[in-house]
Each structure stands twice: as C-alpha cells, then as structure tokens.
Design an enzyme around this catalytic site. Structure first.
Site, PDB file in Angstrom:
ATOM      1  N   THR A 182       0.852  -1.183   0.000  1.00 15.07           N
ATOM      2  CA  THR A 182       0.000   0.000   0.000  1.00 15.07           C
ATOM      3  C   THR A 182       0.888   1.233   0.000  1.00 15.07           C
ATOM      4  OG1 THR A 182      -1.678  -1.156   1.324  1.00 15.07           O
ATOM      5  CG2 THR A 182      -1.829   1.243   1.238  1.00 15.07           C
ATOM      6  N   THR A 233      -0.250  -1.770   6.057  1.00 13.89           N
ATOM      7  CA  THR A 233      -0.150  -2.488   4.802  1.00 13.89           C
ATOM      8  C   THR A 233      -0.046  -3.980   5.101  1.00 13.89           C
ATOM      9  OG1 THR A 233       1.091  -2.701   2.720  1.00 13.89           O
ATOM     10  CG2 THR A 233       2.371  -2.362   4.707  1.00 13.89           C
TER      11      THR A 233
END
Length: 318
Positions: A182, A233
């Site tokens: 991410t 993430t």
C-alpha cells in the site's frame, strides 16, 4: 542514495514489503512518513524533488498527498500493487481503494473499487472536500470522479506490460501473485496539522468488488490531531479484523512512543492469531512531535531520510 529498487519489466519485481520514510527539515519542523512505492520513485529523484519543493512552504500536508499522483499514476510503481499498472481483479479490471484522513475530527474521504482512474487518492480527497458523504464505491465513485473533472480511462490504459502478462499467467496457468503493499503517506506540518493517506490496487486477481483494509478508518489508516497518525499495509482481509491503526493511536494517546505502540499492536495480533496463522502486517506511525515508529509481522525494511542530506539510511525492523 540508498533506495528500494524499482522492478525490472522483464522479470517479476522483488516482493514488496512496507517501508517507512522519515524526512525532517532542520529548522522548519515538518515530517513525512511514507511507504515503499515512494522509495522506488526516489531512485530517479522525483520523490526527493517533490519533498525539497514542499519544504520551502509551511502548511504542505495536502500538497504532499497530492504529490502522490506521480506515484499512483506511474505504472512502474504499479507492480507494488498501487494505482496504474497494478494487478487487476479476476475479471481483468483494475479496481483501486484509497482514503485520506486529517487529524481534525470529521475530516475523512475514501473510495473503493474505483476503476479507470490512476489517481484514486486524489478522488478520495475530493470526496472529503466536496461531497456530503465520506465513502463512495464502484460506479458511484466513478460517477463522482467524472463530476469532479477526472478523466475515466479504459482498462487497457490502466494496465502495464507486467500486469497484463501476470494476468495472462493467472488465466492460463492459474498462477497467483501473493503480495500485499500500500502507498501510505503521513504528513505533519509546522502548524501541527497531521494527515494520512493510503492507496492500493488491492489483492491481485481479487473477486470484483472486494475491498481491503486500506480505505477503512481505523484499519488501513487513522489520524488524531492530539495524538498522531498511522497507516497499515499487508493482508487486508485479515488486517480489517483488528483495526490496528486505531489501536496504535490509542496506545500513543496513553503515552507510548510510535515505535512501542506499533510493536505492541503487532505482537498482540500475533499472540491472538498464533504462529501457525501469522499473516503479513506492517504499520507505520507518527506522533505530534514528529517521532516515527514501525513494526511488522515479517522482516521490515524502512528508511530514515533527513532533508539537507543526500543519503537515505536503510534500517531493518525484525
């Protein structure tokens, strides 16, 4: 300058782990934390140039998040599961999730399952600023983006050579890609305003309409002007079960440093899951002093970068 290496188009890119990038301008008290895609961009100097130009101003938090456009919209960084050039869903369509949250109460905007736009974080910001809603998904998010002047492209324009080849292997050989990443940005300006933004194209070859942790407040991101901000993430389908970013903020509110808060949250999740059920999870966090911390369930490389210096110090969080 030591940075993460961008992927080679001719071979699969190295497995991307979450990374934190800390930048501090001596005498001007601003700090930014960021994820691995920024480090990939930094090799060609674009990320560094953006930061240097932003450092000349004072309140730059939203400007810096806008600079994520160059990262989201670059098909090279797409192989880090971000924006243009990211991995499509099982039907071959790239659908992106993104969100932005300010430390000020009630300042949040998100999109999910957004197709045809290579800058989903910019659309999420428009949701926060121009919409009476906080979260738009699918065709509704696309329609809103059109109303805001964004150009919606065909899916072929969103795909890169690498993502197209990976999808063909998935169709022909059933070959999956197990990776999670991410783009996460946390920005703290001289006025004490803190903002966090995240963006991802999600799990490779996911079921159409699947939404991960990234755009969910408390899961993929959280910000509180009295405490700090955090971004996560990893395996979004699991991360959303634990709201780790909100947990980190609560621990920092109780006085823990960003590093201790991140480590406590990760260890708590690992304890609850058991070693046999460990999943990928990485968290970066920043408090209102500009102190940065990170923790992960896997070896976790991150960087410290002070503006005014030419080198990036790479560290490893075990």
């Amino acid at each position: 300058m030591a940075t993460a290496q961008p992927p080679n188009r001719g071979r699969p890119p190295p497995r991307a782990r979450a990374r934190a990038l800390r930048l501090h301008a001596p005498g001007s008290d601003w700090t930014v934390a960021a994820s691995s895609a920024v480090l990939a961009q930094a090799q060609n100097g674009s990320a560094a140039a953006q930061v240097h130009s932003l450092g000349r101003g004072g309140c730059f938090r939203l400007s810096f998040l806008n600079s994520s456009i160059d990262i989201e919209n670059d098909e090279v960084t797409g192989s880090y599961v971000i924006g243009r050039g990211g991995y499509p869903n099982k039907n071959g369509i790239i659908q992106c999730d993104a969100a932005i949250m300010e430390g000020q109460p009630g300042r949040f905007g998100a999109v999910a399952a957004l197709h045809g736009i290579g800058t989903p974080l910019a659309v999420a910001r428009k949701v926060m600023e121009e919409s009476p809603h906080s979260f738009l998904v699918g065709d509704g998010a696309v329609a809103f983006a059109k109303d805001q002047g964004f150009t919606v492209e065909d899916n072929g324009s969103m795909m890169s050579t690498y993502s197209t080849e990976a999808y063909q292997e998935y169709l022909e050989k059933g070959k999956t890609v197990k990776k999670h990443d991410t783009l996460g940005l946390i920005a703290l300006d001289v006025y004490g305003n803190i903002t966090v933004g995240v963006s991802t194209s999600g799990a490779p070859f996911k079921y159409p309409g699947r939404v991960g942790d990234s755009p969910l407040p408390g899961c993929g991101l959280y910000a509180d002007k009295e405490v700090g901000a955090a971004a996560a993430t990893g395996d979004g389908d699991m991360i959303m079960c634990f709201s780790p970013c909100f947990h980190v903020i609560l621990l920092m509110k109780q006085g823990l440093s960003p590093m201790d808060a991140c480590q406590n949250v990760v260890q708590d999740i690992l304890r609850r899951m058991g070693k046999e059920n460990t999943f990928e999870l990485g968290i970066i966090a920043m408090n209102m002093k500009g102190e940065v911390g990170a923790a992960s369930s896997v070896p976790f490389p991150y960087c410290v970068w002070s503006q005014g210096k030419d080198s990036v110090e790479q560290l490893m969080q075990q």
